[in-house]
Design an enzyme around this catalytic site. Sequence first.
Site, PDB file in Angstrom:
ATOM      1  N   ASP A   1       1.347   5.803   4.929  1.00  0.00           N
ATOM      2  CA  ASP A   1       0.166   5.017   4.249  1.00  0.00           C
ATOM      3  C   ASP A   1      -0.883   6.123   3.943  1.00  0.00           C
ATOM      4  O   ASP A   1      -1.619   5.523   3.058  1.00  0.00           O
ATOM      5  CB  ASP A   1      -0.502   4.257   5.591  1.00  0.00           C
ATOM      6  CG  ASP A   1       0.450   2.798   5.487  1.00  0.00           C
ATOM      7  OD1 ASP A   1       1.372   2.658   4.959  1.00  0.00           O
ATOM      8  OD2 ASP A   1       0.328   2.331   6.774  1.00  0.00           O
TER       9      ASP A   1
ATOM     10  N   GLU B   1      -6.179  -0.979  -3.381  1.00  0.00           N
ATOM     11  CA  GLU B   1      -4.832  -1.796  -4.253  1.00  0.00           C
ATOM     12  C   GLU B   1      -4.830  -2.998  -4.335  1.00  0.00           C
ATOM     13  O   GLU B   1      -5.255  -3.959  -3.491  1.00  0.00           O
ATOM     14  CB  GLU B   1      -3.674  -1.352  -3.120  1.00  0.00           C
ATOM     15  CG  GLU B   1      -2.292  -1.658  -3.669  1.00  0.00           C
ATOM     16  CD  GLU B   1      -1.314  -1.144  -2.811  1.00  0.00           C
ATOM     17  OE1 GLU B   1      -0.916   0.134  -2.814  1.00  0.00           O
ATOM     18  OE2 GLU B   1      -0.727  -1.866  -1.873  1.00  0.00           O
TER      19      GLU B   1
END
Length: 154
Positions: free
Chosen positions: A114, A41
Amino acid sequence: MLGVGVVRTSADAELGDRLVAIERGIEAWLDEHRPECVAVERVFSQHNVRTVMGTAQASAVAMLCAARRGLPVALHTPSEVKAAVTGNGRAEKDQVGAMVTRLLRLDAPPKPADAADALALAICHIWRAPAVNRLQQAHAAARAPRIPVRKVTR
Protein backbone atom coordinates in the site's frame (compact mmCIF):
# COMPACT_ATOMS: atom_id res chain seq x y z
CA MET A 1 10.25 11.51 -1.19
CA LEU A 2 9.99 12.96 2.27
CA GLY A 3 8.23 9.99 3.76
CA VAL A 4 5.63 7.33 3.24
CA GLY A 5 3.26 5.66 5.63
CA VAL A 6 0.13 3.56 5.82
CA VAL A 7 -2.72 3.93 8.32
CA ARG A 8 -3.85 0.49 9.44
CA THR A 9 -7.04 -0.32 11.32
CA SER A 10 -8.32 -3.56 12.76
CA ALA A 11 -10.87 -5.34 10.59
CA ASP A 12 -12.68 -6.26 13.81
CA ALA A 13 -13.10 -2.63 14.93
CA GLU A 14 -16.39 -0.79 14.52
CA LEU A 15 -16.66 1.27 11.32
CA GLY A 16 -16.86 4.58 13.18
CA ASP A 17 -13.73 3.75 15.19
CA ARG A 18 -11.87 2.77 12.03
CA LEU A 19 -12.80 6.04 10.31
CA VAL A 20 -11.68 8.04 13.35
CA ALA A 21 -8.34 6.17 13.35
CA ILE A 22 -7.90 6.94 9.65
CA GLU A 23 -8.75 10.59 10.25
CA ARG A 24 -6.22 10.84 13.09
CA GLY A 25 -3.52 9.20 11.00
CA ILE A 26 -4.14 11.52 8.05
CA GLU A 27 -4.27 14.62 10.26
CA ALA A 28 -0.95 13.64 11.89
CA TRP A 29 0.57 13.13 8.43
CA LEU A 30 -0.71 16.50 7.22
CA ASP A 31 0.61 18.20 10.38
CA GLU A 32 4.03 16.65 9.91
CA HIS A 33 4.49 17.16 6.17
CA ARG A 34 2.30 20.20 5.37
CA PRO A 35 1.58 19.32 1.71
CA GLU A 36 0.33 21.83 -0.85
CA CYS A 37 -2.28 19.41 -2.20
CA VAL A 38 -3.68 15.94 -1.59
CA ALA A 39 -4.03 13.21 -4.22
CA VAL A 40 -6.65 10.54 -3.63
CA GLU A 41 -7.40 7.37 -5.55
CA ARG A 42 -10.74 7.77 -7.31
CA VAL A 43 -13.10 5.00 -6.27
CA PHE A 44 -14.53 3.01 -9.13
CA SER A 45 -16.99 0.16 -9.33
CA GLN A 46 -15.42 -3.19 -8.69
CA HIS A 47 -16.92 -6.63 -8.39
CA ASN A 48 -16.62 -6.54 -4.60
CA VAL A 49 -19.04 -3.86 -3.36
CA ARG A 50 -17.76 -4.23 0.22
CA THR A 51 -14.23 -3.29 -0.88
CA VAL A 52 -15.55 -0.30 -2.86
CA MET A 53 -17.50 0.96 0.16
CA GLY A 54 -14.49 0.74 2.47
CA THR A 55 -12.26 2.49 -0.05
CA ALA A 56 -14.87 5.19 -0.63
CA GLN A 57 -15.23 5.83 3.09
CA ALA A 58 -11.48 6.10 3.63
CA SER A 59 -11.16 8.35 0.55
CA ALA A 60 -13.89 10.61 1.88
CA VAL A 61 -12.01 10.97 5.18
CA ALA A 62 -8.85 11.99 3.30
CA MET A 63 -10.79 14.53 1.22
CA LEU A 64 -12.45 15.92 4.35
CA CYS A 65 -9.10 16.35 6.11
CA ALA A 66 -7.73 18.18 3.07
CA ALA A 67 -10.83 20.37 2.73
CA ARG A 68 -10.60 21.43 6.39
CA ARG A 69 -7.15 22.83 5.61
CA GLY A 70 -8.16 24.41 2.33
CA LEU A 71 -5.94 22.02 0.38
CA PRO A 72 -6.87 21.15 -3.20
CA VAL A 73 -7.71 17.49 -3.79
CA ALA A 74 -6.87 15.67 -7.01
CA LEU A 75 -8.53 12.37 -7.87
CA HIS A 76 -6.80 9.77 -10.05
CA THR A 77 -8.15 6.37 -11.07
CA PRO A 78 -6.09 3.26 -10.36
CA SER A 79 -5.56 2.73 -14.10
CA GLU A 80 -4.31 6.34 -14.50
CA VAL A 81 -1.83 5.76 -11.68
CA LYS A 82 -0.63 2.45 -13.09
CA ALA A 83 -0.30 3.88 -16.59
CA ALA A 84 1.61 6.92 -15.34
CA VAL A 85 4.10 4.83 -13.39
CA THR A 86 4.46 1.68 -15.51
CA GLY A 87 3.07 2.63 -18.91
CA ASN A 88 0.36 -0.02 -18.48
CA GLY A 89 -3.00 0.81 -16.91
CA ARG A 90 -3.49 -2.85 -16.01
CA ALA A 91 -0.12 -3.36 -14.31
CA GLU A 92 0.10 -5.71 -11.34
CA LYS A 93 1.01 -4.54 -7.83
CA ASP A 94 4.54 -5.93 -8.07
CA GLN A 95 5.14 -4.01 -11.32
CA VAL A 96 3.96 -0.77 -9.68
CA GLY A 97 6.23 -1.43 -6.69
CA ALA A 98 9.20 -2.15 -8.94
CA MET A 99 8.70 1.05 -10.96
CA VAL A 100 8.21 3.19 -7.84
CA THR A 101 11.46 1.73 -6.48
CA ARG A 102 13.24 2.52 -9.73
CA LEU A 103 11.76 6.02 -10.22
CA LEU A 104 12.53 7.11 -6.67
CA ARG A 105 15.89 5.30 -6.66
CA LEU A 106 15.05 3.34 -3.54
CA ASP A 107 17.13 0.42 -2.31
CA ALA A 108 14.06 -1.80 -1.98
CA PRO A 109 10.36 -1.63 -2.79
CA PRO A 110 8.36 0.23 -0.15
CA LYS A 111 6.60 -2.02 2.33
CA PRO A 112 3.75 -2.70 2.66
CA ALA A 113 2.51 -2.72 -0.93
CA ASP A 114 0.00 0.00 0.00
CA ALA A 115 2.95 2.34 0.60
CA ALA A 116 4.14 1.72 -2.97
CA ASP A 117 0.60 2.44 -4.19
CA ALA A 118 0.57 5.74 -2.27
CA LEU A 119 3.90 6.74 -3.79
CA ALA A 120 2.66 5.78 -7.26
CA LEU A 121 -0.37 8.01 -6.70
CA ALA A 122 1.92 10.90 -5.73
CA ILE A 123 4.15 10.34 -8.77
CA CYS A 124 1.10 10.23 -11.05
CA HIS A 125 -0.21 13.48 -9.60
CA ILE A 126 3.13 15.27 -9.92
CA TRP A 127 3.41 14.24 -13.55
CA ARG A 128 -0.24 14.83 -14.51
CA ALA A 129 -1.05 18.00 -12.52
CA PRO A 130 0.65 20.52 -14.85
CA ALA A 131 -1.17 19.15 -17.90
CA VAL A 132 -4.49 18.96 -16.07
CA ASN A 133 -4.09 22.54 -14.82
CA ARG A 134 -3.36 23.80 -18.35
CA LEU A 135 -6.40 21.92 -19.67
CA GLN A 136 -8.64 23.39 -16.93
CA GLN A 137 -7.35 26.89 -17.71
CA ALA A 138 -8.05 26.40 -21.40
CA HIS A 139 -11.59 25.23 -20.66
CA ALA A 140 -12.17 28.20 -18.35
CA ALA A 141 -10.87 30.61 -20.98
CA ALA A 142 -13.15 29.07 -23.60
CA ARG A 143 -16.17 29.52 -21.32
CA ALA A 144 -15.28 33.09 -20.33
CA PRO A 145 -17.52 35.75 -21.83
CA ARG A 146 -15.92 37.59 -24.69
CA ILE A 147 -16.42 41.30 -24.73
CA PRO A 148 -15.78 42.87 -28.12
CA VAL A 149 -13.45 45.82 -27.94
CA ARG A 150 -13.20 48.32 -30.70
CA LYS A 151 -10.83 51.19 -30.89
CA VAL A 152 -12.36 54.29 -32.40
CA THR A 153 -10.13 57.05 -33.68
CA ARG A 154 -10.89 60.36 -35.34
